[in-house]
Design a protein around this motif. Structure first.
Motif, PDB file in Angstrom:
ATOM      1  N   ILE A 199       2.632  -1.531  38.671  1.00  0.00           N
ATOM      2  CA  ILE A 199       2.323   0.008  38.215  1.00  0.00           C
ATOM      3  C   ILE A 199       3.760   0.456  38.299  1.00  0.00           C
ATOM      4  O   ILE A 199       4.473   0.197  39.256  1.00  0.00           O
ATOM      5  CB  ILE A 199       1.641   0.816  39.383  1.00  0.00           C
ATOM      6  CG1 ILE A 199       0.216   0.175  39.369  1.00  0.00           C
ATOM      7  CG2 ILE A 199       1.437   2.169  38.941  1.00  0.00           C
ATOM      8  CD1 ILE A 199      -0.950   0.893  40.039  1.00  0.00           C
ATOM      9  N   ASP A 200       4.384   0.811  37.085  1.00  0.00           N
ATOM     10  CA  ASP A 200       5.417   1.397  36.922  1.00  0.00           C
ATOM     11  C   ASP A 200       5.712   2.681  37.139  1.00  0.00           C
ATOM     12  O   ASP A 200       4.683   3.609  37.297  1.00  0.00           O
ATOM     13  CB  ASP A 200       5.912   1.307  35.407  1.00  0.00           C
ATOM     14  CG  ASP A 200       7.297   1.011  35.112  1.00  0.00           C
ATOM     15  OD1 ASP A 200       8.220   1.309  35.852  1.00  0.00           O
ATOM     16  OD2 ASP A 200       7.723   0.689  34.063  1.00  0.00           O
ATOM     17  N   ASP A 201       7.126   3.322  37.807  1.00  0.00           N
ATOM     18  CA  ASP A 201       7.171   4.560  38.022  1.00  0.00           C
ATOM     19  C   ASP A 201       6.117   5.184  38.937  1.00  0.00           C
ATOM     20  O   ASP A 201       5.603   6.313  39.001  1.00  0.00           O
ATOM     21  CB  ASP A 201       7.012   5.550  36.608  1.00  0.00           C
ATOM     22  CG  ASP A 201       7.698   5.043  35.643  1.00  0.00           C
ATOM     23  OD1 ASP A 201       8.921   4.512  35.826  1.00  0.00           O
ATOM     24  OD2 ASP A 201       7.637   5.540  34.607  1.00  0.00           O
ATOM     25  N   PHE A 202       5.760   4.459  40.194  1.00  0.00           N
ATOM     26  CA  PHE A 202       4.554   4.623  41.003  1.00  0.00           C
ATOM     27  C   PHE A 202       5.167   5.944  41.906  1.00  0.00           C
ATOM     28  O   PHE A 202       6.256   5.860  42.244  1.00  0.00           O
ATOM     29  CB  PHE A 202       4.496   3.658  41.884  1.00  0.00           C
ATOM     30  CG  PHE A 202       3.092   3.715  42.678  1.00  0.00           C
ATOM     31  CD1 PHE A 202       1.738   3.934  42.076  1.00  0.00           C
ATOM     32  CD2 PHE A 202       3.438   4.079  44.119  1.00  0.00           C
ATOM     33  CE1 PHE A 202       0.788   4.176  43.087  1.00  0.00           C
ATOM     34  CE2 PHE A 202       2.202   4.527  44.818  1.00  0.00           C
ATOM     35  CZ  PHE A 202       0.954   4.294  44.229  1.00  0.00           C
ATOM     36  N   ALA A 256      12.047  -1.294  44.167  1.00  0.00           N
ATOM     37  CA  ALA A 256      12.730  -0.083  43.975  1.00  0.00           C
ATOM     38  C   ALA A 256      13.307   0.039  42.847  1.00  0.00           C
ATOM     39  O   ALA A 256      14.150  -0.815  42.672  1.00  0.00           O
ATOM     40  CB  ALA A 256      13.371   0.237  45.267  1.00  0.00           C
ATOM     41  N   GLU A 257      13.188   0.958  42.135  1.00  0.00           N
ATOM     42  CA  GLU A 257      13.755   1.169  40.677  1.00  0.00           C
ATOM     43  C   GLU A 257      15.102   2.113  40.888  1.00  0.00           C
ATOM     44  O   GLU A 257      15.015   2.895  41.583  1.00  0.00           O
ATOM     45  CB  GLU A 257      13.050   1.821  39.769  1.00  0.00           C
ATOM     46  CG  GLU A 257      11.709   1.447  39.447  1.00  0.00           C
ATOM     47  CD  GLU A 257      10.866   2.010  38.145  1.00  0.00           C
ATOM     48  OE1 GLU A 257      10.109   2.872  38.352  1.00  0.00           O
ATOM     49  OE2 GLU A 257      11.150   1.722  37.140  1.00  0.00           O
ATOM     50  N   GLY A 258      15.962   1.888  39.982  1.00  0.00           N
ATOM     51  CA  GLY A 258      17.183   2.737  39.760  1.00  0.00           C
ATOM     52  C   GLY A 258      18.141   2.862  41.146  1.00  0.00           C
ATOM     53  O   GLY A 258      18.553   3.769  41.583  1.00  0.00           O
TER      54      GLY A 258
HETATM   55 MG    MG Z   1      10.177   2.673  35.749  1.00  0.00          MG
END
Ligand code: MG
Ligand code: C2E
Ligand code: MG
Ligand code: MG
Length: 302
Positions: A199-202, A256-258
């Motif tokens: 799941i992206d951008d959770f 963890a994104e970004g």
């Molecule tokens: Mg994302």
């Protein structure tokens, strides 16, 4: 840290400057043309070509490495599409994915991205049993309207030889919350093939915890907005920690994104987050530079 290479700044397509219907129709026609010959425009059920080299060459994939926080090693890549428009220059996916979705072009586009990313993954050795390398591909909610999505994925895996467990399909929470029963069936079929689901951008959507338990999800990607202000005792830090713990208690990996700063890297690692992506490690890179990173991990200052 990977060098500034691949940092190619977008001559960002400004929708406000070209908001007219005619303009959007023109861009859609351009996208259709760019997709022609990539093999992805074949009829439903076809697995499309996997060579991917024939099109106009305007659509390209960049690859951002995924880093294991404990060891600092590259465990895989996320494929991110770019469109090098002959007149408008580099167009960001944030600007043309919505157009592709509203015109139905997301299906051939998504199929091309999938085939090209899997082919590249195999070229990088993701097919070797002793090489642990996962290729992550973003899948639009619109692609779940295709009940033959599992057949398409299975076909691409068969054509490219990528082992199913080396492919991770990323979707947003909206896939769980809209057309829930239909999408659940598609996800269960994908799980039966053996691919991973993330799941992206959770944390940015509205998925309930009950849904999370019901869906066969392997990985939660913590949205960049929570990582951004993680220093100190901010609510964002508490939310990031909560998502990591949620993943741990549900047996899901967390990414963890970004991550852009050393302090964010340390904080996430301390929380027990498994994996990370971000400019701190590397920007998304053209295939040749990403491949070089794989051969010389020292280029990554993690
Ligand atoms: Mg994302
Ligand atoms: P996403 O899947 O959440 O991908 C992460 C985005 O954050 C990427 O933007 C990436 O370049 C950017 N990013 C990574 N690290 C950092 C960082 O440290 N700081 C900042 N500020 N940004 C970072 P990109 O490549 O422009 O893609 C934007 C979105 O477009 C993606 O978000 C995804 O939702 C969509 N997208 C990209 N490629 C595809 C595709 O092939 N198919 C579909 N359906 N959607 C795609
Ligand atoms: Mg993604
Ligand atoms: Mg996003």
């Amino acid at each position: 840290r990977a060098k500034a290479a691949g940092e190619g700044t977008f001559a960002r397509y400004d929708p406000a400057m070209h908001s007219g219907l005619v303009d959007r129709l023109q861009l859609a026609a351009d996208l259709r043309r760019a997709l022609e010959g990539t093999g992805g425009t074949g009829g439903a059920g076809g697995t499309g070509g996997t060579g991917g080299a024939e099109g106009t060459g305007e659509l390209v994939l960049y690859y951002q490495p995924t880093i294991e926080l404990r060891s600092g090693t590259v465990t895989g890549f996320e494929a991110l599409v770019r469109w090098n428009h002959p007149v408008r220059g580099m167009i960001s996916p944030a600007d043309f994915i919505p157009l592709a979705e509203s015109t139905g072009l997301i299906r051939p586009l998504g199929q091309w991205v999938l085939a090209e990313a899997c082919r590249q993954g195999v070229e990088w050795g993701a097919g070797d049993p002793d090489r642990v390398l996962t290729m992550a591909v973003n899948v639009s909610g619109r692609q779940f309207d295709q009940t033959d999505l599992p057949a398409i994925v299975a076909g691409v895996l068969a054509d490219t030889g990528l082992p199913p467990e080396r492919l991770c399909l990323e979707m947003t929470e909206s896939v769980l919350m809209t057309d829930t029963e239909e999408n659940l069936a598609v996800l269960l079929s994908l799980k039966a093939i053996g691919v991973r689901l993330a799941i992206d951008d959770f944390g940015t959507g509205y998925s309930s915890l009950a849904y999370l338990r019901r869906f066969p999800v392997d990985t939660l990607k913590i949205d960049r907005s929570f990582v951004e202000r993680i220093g100190g005792a901010t609510p964002d830090a508490a939310l990031a920690r909560t998502i990591v713990q949620l993943g741990q208690s549900l047996g899901m990996a967390t990414v963890a994104e970004g991550i852009e700063q050393y302090a964010q890297f340390l904080a996430l690692r301390r929380m027990g987050c498994d994996l990370a992506q971000g400019y701190y490690f590397s920007r998304p890179l053209p295939a040749d530079e990403a491949g070089a990173l794989l051969r010389d991990p020292a280029a990554l200052a993690a």
